[in-house]
Design a protein around this motif. Structure first.
Motif, PDB file in Angstrom:
ATOM      1  N   GLN A 128       0.818  -1.206   0.000  1.00 10.70           N
ATOM      2  CA  GLN A 128       0.000   0.000   0.000  1.00 10.70           C
ATOM      3  C   GLN A 128       0.856   1.262   0.000  1.00 10.70           C
ATOM      4  OE1 GLN A 128      -3.438   0.096  -0.259  1.00 10.70           O
ATOM      5  NE2 GLN A 128      -3.035   2.284  -0.600  1.00 10.70           N
ATOM      6  N   VAL A 129       1.989   1.231   0.712  1.00 16.42           N
ATOM      7  CA  VAL A 129       2.847   2.415   0.766  1.00 16.42           C
ATOM      8  C   VAL A 129       3.390   2.750  -0.623  1.00 16.42           C
ATOM      9  CG1 VAL A 129       4.899   1.038   1.357  1.00 16.42           C
ATOM     10  CG2 VAL A 129       4.824   3.481   1.940  1.00 16.42           C
ATOM     11  N   ASP A 130       3.696   1.719  -1.423  1.00 17.16           N
ATOM     12  CA  ASP A 130       4.183   1.956  -2.787  1.00 17.16           C
ATOM     13  C   ASP A 130       3.060   2.440  -3.697  1.00 17.16           C
ATOM     14  OD1 ASP A 130       6.747   1.206  -2.076  1.00 17.16           O
ATOM     15  OD2 ASP A 130       6.457  -0.891  -2.650  1.00 17.16           O
ATOM     16  N   ARG A 131       1.852   1.942  -3.452  1.00 13.76           N
ATOM     17  CA  ARG A 131       0.710   2.423  -4.234  1.00 13.76           C
ATOM     18  C   ARG A 131       0.488   3.918  -3.977  1.00 13.76           C
ATOM     19  NH1 ARG A 131      -4.064  -2.210  -3.789  1.00 13.76           N
ATOM     20  NH2 ARG A 131      -2.751  -4.052  -4.218  1.00 13.76           N
ATOM     21  N   ASP A 132       0.596   4.308  -2.724  1.00  8.13           N
ATOM     22  CA  ASP A 132       0.393   5.719  -2.362  1.00  8.13           C
ATOM     23  C   ASP A 132       1.460   6.605  -2.996  1.00  8.13           C
ATOM     24  OD1 ASP A 132      -1.784   4.953  -0.870  1.00  8.13           O
ATOM     25  OD2 ASP A 132      -0.694   4.909   1.039  1.00  8.13           O
ATOM     26  N   LYS A 133       2.701   6.133  -3.008  1.00  5.78           N
ATOM     27  CA  LYS A 133       3.784   6.902  -3.631  1.00  5.78           C
ATOM     28  C   LYS A 133       3.543   7.075  -5.127  1.00  5.78           C
ATOM     29  CE  LYS A 133       7.504   5.587  -0.417  1.00  5.78           C
ATOM     30  NZ  LYS A 133       8.800   4.841  -0.284  1.00  5.78           N
ATOM     31  N   LEU A 134       3.046   6.007  -5.759  1.00  5.56           N
ATOM     32  CA  LEU A 134       2.773   6.053  -7.192  1.00  5.56           C
ATOM     33  C   LEU A 134       1.669   7.056  -7.498  1.00  5.56           C
ATOM     34  CD1 LEU A 134       3.576   4.708  -9.866  1.00  5.56           C
ATOM     35  CD2 LEU A 134       1.815   2.997  -9.461  1.00  5.56           C
TER      36      LEU A 134
END
Length: 466
Positions: free
Chosen positions: A264-270
């Motif tokens: 989820q943290v990578d999705r948010d960064k994207l």
């Protein structure tokens, strides 16, 4: 170009084995295919090789050996970590050294690079070369690391020149080279330019395609290279897949469906990256398996994924789009192999493919090999493992382009060429191979020893009695 590969004490290869691409000059069949003088002193090199053997004979282990050596050279090792070399397990060989040696040509020079190692350290390492325009082989370096882990390196003029300052710099590098690190790797990291061609051959020229590999940059290459897209479309049409054209299409990004493993943290960064981006901005991301994805911010501000689209001809004549996962597994495998054919047209590539015929019809495998032979560039090579006996045809391959891998009773893999056998020019190689003339085939026990036949008869008799 690859001239010769030597392996010892790695996986199923207990004893030293050598795989050679040097052609037999006396064999005039397909003589126009030979690359003259590529191996030096008037010797020729063949552009293609097929490697046969029974299941578990060691074909894939040869590819694994290449992959291990390439990663060790380019990626190196971490401090205080053991070297992940897989030694021969059916005997006391874990403490004995493993050996890897490559002889190859690159940029008009001929190199001989190799090393011996165990899990703890690099024991020996060497690099010799015949520079462009020269006839005599010269030493670049020879390295020895003693059992008490003290490293000494001797240098040749190609590295030091006549500069004391350069020699002192190399000695500084040698002193900082860990026992479990290759001197070549350390030298590249320290910007020793004389070693760049060797590293470049392993990084850019030597290409390894595993049986389950996917072409990671397929979509981006289709978007950026019209000639590749045209080549891909034409070959798929020629192969009778029913595909008329290929291209790029877009679909709205659904993280759970398209990128389910992304935290989820990578999705948010994207999402944050795209929030301030202009319309039609493209971003490439890569997952943990090396698969690349192209994402696009549309005019409607929605994030879309660019995907390969295959097009089939409708009965009314119009083209209908299909997603790649709607194609058969064989077609998907072919789509991931065709880029190898495309790059073989370039100036220099050495491509290894494991299980070329996986999911492919025998005639399609033959078409692939015939195309590789016909469309390759001057200094390109294709080496592949296969079970497809349809390719064992002297109208297609030379005798020195056919190799076999066979295990002995101790479980050790041996590697040998068809040239080691006396054969007539008109011999049906496929029939001879399946009849066991050249070895490297499975030998089965008697199925009746399993007791299945008698068990089935007893069951049938009991059924009839009732």
């Amino acid at each position: 170009m690859l001239i010769q590969l030597t392996i010892e004490n790695f996986m199923s290869f207990r004893d030293e084995v050598t795989f050679s691409m040097v052609g037999v000059s006396s064999d005039r069949q397909h003589a126009d295919r030979l690359i003259e003088d590529a191996a030096g002193k008037g010797r020729s090199v063949v552009p293609i090789a097929a490697i046969y053997g029974a299941n578990a004979a060691g074909k894939s282990n040869l590819i694994e050996a290449l992959s291990f050596a390439k990663e060790l050279i380019l990626e190196g090792t971490r401090s205080n970590r053991s070297i992940p070399v897989a030694t021969f397990k059916l005997g006391d060989y874990s403490k004995k050294p493993s050996k890897f040696e490559f002889i190859f040509t690159h940029q008009d020079a001929r190199y001989s690079y190799g090393f011996k190692l165990n899990k703890e350290q690099i024991l020996e390492e060497w690099l010799h070369a015949i520079p462009p325009g020269k006839r005599k082989e010269v030493m670049y370096f020879e390295r020895i690391t003693s059992l008490d882990k003290k490293t000494t390196v001797d240098y040749g003029l190609p590295l030091t020149g006549r500069s004391l300052k350069r020699k002192q710099f190399l000695e500084f590098i040698a002193e900082g080279t860990r026992p479990n690190q290759l001197f070549l790797t350390e030298g590249i990291d320290r910007n020793v330019e004389s070693l760049f061609p060797v590293a470049n051959w392993f990084r850019e020229i030597l290409t390894i395609i595993m049986a389950d590999s996917i072409f990671a940059s397929l979509e981006s290459t289709i978007l950026s290279d019209i000639s590749f897209t045209d080549f891909l479309s034409k070959f798929l049409k020629l192969a009778g897949t029913g595909i008329d054209k290929v291209g790029g299409g877009t679909v709205e990004l659904d993280f759970d469906r398209h990128l389910p493993g992304m935290p989820q943290v990578d999705r948010d960064k994207l999402l944050q990256k795209f929030s301030g981006a202009h319309a039609n901005s493209i971003l490439m991301i890569e997952d943990n398996f090396g698969k690349q994805y192209l994402l696009l911010k549309g005019e409607d501000s929605l994030i879309k994924m660019i995907q390969l689209v295959t097009q089939h001809r409708h009965e009314n004549g119009n083209l209908v789009d299909f997603a790649v996962n709607e194609e058969s597994e064989g077609t998907q495998r072919l789509i991931n192999l065709i880029p190898a054919l495309f790059v073989l047209q370039e100036e220099e590539k050495v491509i290894f493919i494991d299980e070329l015929d996986r999911r492919l019809h025998p005639l399609l495998s033959r078409l692939f090999v015939k195309t590789a032979i016909d469309c390759r560039g001057k200094n390109n090579q294709l080496i592949f493992t296969t079970h497809d006996t349809n390719l064992l045809d002297l109208d297609l391959l030379r005798r020195d382009e056919i190799w076999f891998v066979e295990k002995d009773r101790q479980g050790s893999s041996n590697l040998y060429s068809l040239t080691e056998f006396k054969t007539r020019p008109d011999l049906k190689i496929e029939k001879g191979y399946l009849n066991g003339r050249f070895g490297a085939i499975p030998f089965f026990g008697n199925p009746e020893s399993l007791g299945w036949h008698s068990q089935n008869r007893d069951t049938a008799m009991e059924t009839n009695e009732h």
